[in-house]
Scaffold this active site. Sequence first.
Site, PDB file in Angstrom:
ATOM      1  N   SER A  97     -41.062  25.468 130.427  1.00 36.04           N
ATOM      2  CA  SER A  97     -42.090  26.209 129.727  1.00 36.04           C
ATOM      3  C   SER A  97     -41.495  27.520 129.357  1.00 36.04           C
ATOM      4  CB  SER A  97     -43.120  26.484 130.804  1.00 36.04           C
ATOM      5  OG  SER A  97     -44.283  26.969 130.271  1.00 36.04           O
ATOM      6  N   ASP A 227     -49.603  17.828 127.017  1.00 39.48           N
ATOM      7  CA  ASP A 227     -49.389  18.996 127.346  1.00 39.48           C
ATOM      8  C   ASP A 227     -50.676  20.259 126.947  1.00 39.48           C
ATOM      9  OD1 ASP A 227     -48.368  21.705 127.929  1.00 39.48           O
ATOM     10  OD2 ASP A 227     -46.174  21.045 127.913  1.00 39.48           O
ATOM     11  N   HIS A 256     -48.211  19.121 131.264  1.00 35.17           N
ATOM     12  CA  HIS A 256     -47.122  20.368 131.274  1.00 35.17           C
ATOM     13  C   HIS A 256     -46.347  20.383 132.368  1.00 35.17           C
ATOM     14  CE1 HIS A 256     -45.665  24.084 129.839  1.00 35.17           C
ATOM     15  NE2 HIS A 256     -45.784  24.885 130.906  1.00 35.17           N
TER      16      HIS A 256
END
Length: 276
Positions: A97, A227, A256
């Site tokens: 991320s 995601d 995610h």
Amino acid sequence: MSFIKTTDGTEIFYKDWGPKDATPIVFHHGWPLSADDWDNQMMFFLEKGFRVIAHDRRGHGRSSQTWTGNDMDTYAADVAELTDALDLKDAIHIGHSTGGGEAVHYVARAKPGRVAKAVIIGAVPPVMVQSDKNPGGLPITAFDELRAAQNANRSQFFHDLAAGPFYGYNRPGAKISEATIHNWWRQGMMGGAKAHYDCIKAFSETDFTDDLKAIDVPVLVMHGTDDQIVPYADSGPLSAKLLKNGTLKSYDGFPHGMCTTHPEVINPDILAFIQG
């Protein structure tokens, strides 16, 4: 506990496990978490004979709760100071991320011999926010809403994010782990509100296009197709195309936070890439 002090006086917490002469793997965590988010991966790779290192980004976890320097340039500079202090050579950098953005920003600037390979997972590059150059991105209002929600009630906001879209727990039939939700909340609340607020701009508005183009080492791009935090179509596939030596690996229906929900799939795939 282990810390380094950066040139601006910020204390960066880090974990460093395993033989010092083993291949080092450096983990970069997502927003608003800490090095603890990598516990599963660190134990997996430690048992495989690697040296595993993870730090708390400034303003996050056990590092200094900075009110300045919460931007991608400073994050990457902090990583450079950490890798210099530990004298890491031919390391593999793995970022999830926001940590994927941090890893890319660092690797593009790393000293020769410091980095051998990189892995970015559900990562924010090339750029998240919508613009004329990036019509598929998310509108700035989406990130304004994140900032407003954090300021209104950070504790509730962090709980709801973990209990919903981060792990795909808002999907029908999802196997929900209350302990995972609580652990996400715990990590988030350890950090500083100002740093977390600033980091939203850093992860959403930084354009990593030039970084991706500049990286010469092999990079594995891993992204779940479901995601809900960093939408697949405007991230993973675009990053892989910009890299000189990039490989895209997509995961159908994965969320995610797939490193936590599906480590039995993600960890062996990373290992295969490192050993390949």
